[in-house]
Scaffold this motif. Structure first.
Motif, PDB file in Angstrom:
ATOM      1  N   SER A  74       0.803  -1.218   0.000  1.00 55.66           N
ATOM      2  CA  SER A  74       0.000   0.000   0.000  1.00 55.66           C
ATOM      3  C   SER A  74       0.841   1.277   0.000  1.00 55.66           C
ATOM      4  N   TRP A  75       2.149   1.146  -0.060  1.00 56.16           N
ATOM      5  CA  TRP A  75       2.999   2.327  -0.101  1.00 56.16           C
ATOM      6  C   TRP A  75       3.195   2.769  -1.553  1.00 56.16           C
ATOM      7  N   THR A  76       3.935   3.841  -1.739  1.00 54.01           N
ATOM      8  CA  THR A  76       4.128   4.428  -3.066  1.00 54.01           C
ATOM      9  C   THR A  76       4.812   3.437  -4.007  1.00 54.01           C
ATOM     10  N   GLN A  77       4.148   3.195  -5.117  1.00 54.48           N
ATOM     11  CA  GLN A  77       4.633   2.264  -6.138  1.00 54.48           C
ATOM     12  C   GLN A  77       4.854   3.017  -7.444  1.00 54.48           C
ATOM     13  N   LEU A  78       6.025   2.839  -8.033  1.00 49.35           N
ATOM     14  CA  LEU A  78       6.361   3.450  -9.315  1.00 49.35           C
ATOM     15  C   LEU A  78       6.735   2.350 -10.293  1.00 49.35           C
ATOM     16  N   ILE A  79       6.679   2.651 -11.575  1.00 49.08           N
ATOM     17  CA  ILE A  79       7.034   1.660 -12.579  1.00 49.08           C
ATOM     18  C   ILE A  79       7.956   2.282 -13.626  1.00 49.08           C
ATOM     19  N   ASP A  80       8.926   1.495 -14.045  1.00 52.62           N
ATOM     20  CA  ASP A  80       9.766   1.849 -15.182  1.00 52.62           C
ATOM     21  C   ASP A  80       9.607   0.735 -16.200  1.00 52.62           C
ATOM     22  N   LYS A  81       8.769   0.961 -17.203  1.00 56.18           N
ATOM     23  CA  LYS A  81       8.438  -0.077 -18.178  1.00 56.18           C
ATOM     24  C   LYS A  81       9.610  -0.433 -19.092  1.00 56.18           C
ATOM     25  N   LYS A  82      10.720   0.264 -18.930  1.00 59.27           N
ATOM     26  CA  LYS A  82      11.905  -0.098 -19.708  1.00 59.27           C
ATOM     27  C   LYS A  82      12.597  -1.315 -19.106  1.00 59.27           C
ATOM     28  N   ALA A  83      12.093  -1.764 -17.965  1.00 59.01           N
ATOM     29  CA  ALA A  83      12.572  -2.971 -17.288  1.00 59.01           C
ATOM     30  C   ALA A  83      14.097  -2.937 -17.150  1.00 59.01           C
ATOM     31  N   TRP A  84      14.793  -3.932 -17.669  1.00 59.15           N
ATOM     32  CA  TRP A  84      16.245  -4.008 -17.513  1.00 59.15           C
ATOM     33  C   TRP A  84      16.986  -2.958 -18.328  1.00 59.15           C
ATOM     34  N   ASP A  85      16.299  -2.270 -19.215  1.00 60.23           N
ATOM     35  CA  ASP A  85      16.903  -1.156 -19.954  1.00 60.23           C
ATOM     36  C   ASP A  85      16.664   0.171 -19.236  1.00 60.23           C
ATOM     37  N   SER A  86      16.182   0.099 -18.018  1.00 62.26           N
ATOM     38  CA  SER A  86      15.851   1.281 -17.232  1.00 62.26           C
ATOM     39  C   SER A  86      17.092   2.114 -16.908  1.00 62.26           C
ATOM     40  N   PRO A  87      17.078   3.391 -17.280  1.00 57.47           N
ATOM     41  CA  PRO A  87      18.195   4.253 -16.885  1.00 57.47           C
ATOM     42  C   PRO A  87      18.243   4.470 -15.369  1.00 57.47           C
ATOM     43  N   VAL A  88      17.090   4.394 -14.720  1.00 59.71           N
ATOM     44  CA  VAL A  88      17.062   4.545 -13.256  1.00 59.71           C
ATOM     45  C   VAL A  88      17.763   3.361 -12.608  1.00 59.71           C
ATOM     46  N   ALA A  89      17.426   2.143 -13.023  1.00 61.16           N
ATOM     47  CA  ALA A  89      18.080   0.950 -12.466  1.00 61.16           C
ATOM     48  C   ALA A  89      19.579   0.982 -12.748  1.00 61.16           C
ATOM     49  N   ALA A  90      19.960   1.403 -13.938  1.00 59.35           N
ATOM     50  CA  ALA A  90      21.389   1.483 -14.286  1.00 59.35           C
ATOM     51  C   ALA A  90      22.102   2.515 -13.414  1.00 59.35           C
ATOM     52  N   ALA A  91      21.479   3.666 -13.198  1.00 51.53           N
ATOM     53  CA  ALA A  91      22.095   4.707 -12.373  1.00 51.53           C
ATOM     54  C   ALA A  91      22.292   4.249 -10.933  1.00 51.53           C
ATOM     55  N   TRP A  92      21.398   3.371 -10.481  1.00 51.97           N
ATOM     56  CA  TRP A  92      21.469   2.860  -9.115  1.00 51.97           C
ATOM     57  C   TRP A  92      22.238   1.539  -9.030  1.00 51.97           C
ATOM     58  N   ASP A  93      22.860   1.112 -10.116  1.00 51.81           N
ATOM     59  CA  ASP A  93      23.609  -0.158 -10.161  1.00 51.81           C
ATOM     60  C   ASP A  93      22.761  -1.344  -9.734  1.00 51.81           C
ATOM     61  N   VAL A  94      21.534  -1.394 -10.232  1.00 44.18           N
ATOM     62  CA  VAL A  94      20.639  -2.508  -9.942  1.00 44.18           C
ATOM     63  C   VAL A  94      20.776  -3.515 -11.079  1.00 44.18           C
ATOM     64  N   TYR A  95      21.390  -4.648 -10.760  1.00 41.99           N
ATOM     65  CA  TYR A  95      21.604  -5.699 -11.756  1.00 41.99           C
ATOM     66  C   TYR A  95      20.893  -6.993 -11.386  1.00 41.99           C
ATOM     67  N   SER A  96      20.278  -6.991 -10.213  1.00 43.18           N
ATOM     68  CA  SER A  96      19.462  -8.127  -9.782  1.00 43.18           C
ATOM     69  C   SER A  96      18.384  -7.574  -8.853  1.00 43.18           C
ATOM     70  N   ILE A  97      17.316  -8.326  -8.754  1.00 42.09           N
ATOM     71  CA  ILE A  97      16.226  -7.906  -7.880  1.00 42.09           C
ATOM     72  C   ILE A  97      15.792  -9.089  -7.029  1.00 42.09           C
ATOM     73  N   PRO A  98      15.293  -8.837  -5.830  1.00 36.46           N
ATOM     74  CA  PRO A  98      15.061  -7.531  -5.242  1.00 36.46           C
ATOM     75  C   PRO A  98      16.364  -6.855  -4.812  1.00 36.46           C
ATOM     76  N   THR A  99      16.380  -5.548  -4.916  1.00 34.25           N
ATOM     77  CA  THR A  99      17.486  -4.733  -4.431  1.00 34.25           C
ATOM     78  C   THR A  99      16.882  -3.586  -3.641  1.00 34.25           C
ATOM     79  N   THR A 100      17.405  -3.366  -2.449  1.00 38.68           N
ATOM     80  CA  THR A 100      16.895  -2.290  -1.608  1.00 38.68           C
ATOM     81  C   THR A 100      18.012  -1.326  -1.231  1.00 38.68           C
ATOM     82  N   PHE A 101      17.621  -0.101  -0.978  1.00 36.62           N
ATOM     83  CA  PHE A 101      18.540   0.943  -0.509  1.00 36.62           C
ATOM     84  C   PHE A 101      17.882   1.651   0.656  1.00 36.62           C
TER      85      PHE A 101
END
Length: 176
Positions: free
Chosen positions: A121-148
């Motif tokens: 029920s908390w804030t949910q966002l989506i990046d439909k670029k999936a593994w091509d996501s610039p956000v995931a790349a900027a955060w060095d997310v190469y596997s999921i789940p990944t938390t910060f």
């Protein structure tokens, strides 16, 4: 020779469920061993849409402790981790803590179905670029789940905290 029919669909579902269970047990039992303490580095800002299409940015939560979670509806370990996050969210939702999840799903309908089923029920966002996501790349997310874990000043202070280590990290930041 006997003809043996194997229902691969049921076998795959069975294996996926057990893999998720074992992964969650591993995460919860060894969370201190896999968590990565980071130097306090400024969190990289981003802006992504929520389910209504409104753009939400990470920086708008400055002043709060933020748990940033990257996940996807098709990821068994992510779905298992959601169970724990739902439980601890109840403890922190009335405090100065923001849970912010970024889905790396390509399908908005699958993502929304998982959000509803997992009761997040908390804030949910989506990046439909999936593994091509610039956000995931900027955060060095190469596997999921990944938390910060991000402090009130907007600095990343930990990565991949799970279980009791996550709760301890949040509590430590709330006392600062």
């Amino acid at each position: 020779m006997r003809n043996v029919k194997i229902n691969f669909c049921n076998t795959a579902v069975y294996l996926q469920r057990w893999a998720a269970v074992f992964f969650l047990i591993f995460l919860l039992s060894t969370s201190d061993g896999i968590a990565q303490a980071l130097r306090q580095e400024p969190a990289i800002d981003f802006k992504l849409p929520n389910a209504k299409g409104d753009s939400i940015s990470l920086s708008q939560f400055r002043g709060s402790v933020v748990l940033l979670d990257f996940w996807a509806s098709w990821c068994g370990p992510c779905r298992a981790a959601n169970e724990h996050l739902v439980k601890i969210y109840r403890s922190y939702r009335n405090q100065n803590v923001v849970f912010l999840s970024v889905s790396l799903d390509e399908s908005q309908s699958e993502w929304l179905r998982a959000v509803k089923k997992d009761k997040v029920s908390w804030t949910q966002l989506i990046d439909k670029k999936a593994w091509d996501s610039p956000v995931a790349a900027a955060w060095d997310v190469y596997s999921i789940p990944t938390t910060f874990l991000i402090d009130q000043e907007g600095n990343v202070v930990a990565r991949n905290l799970m279980g009791a280590a996550l709760e301890s990290g949040i509590n430590k930041l709330l006392k600062q």
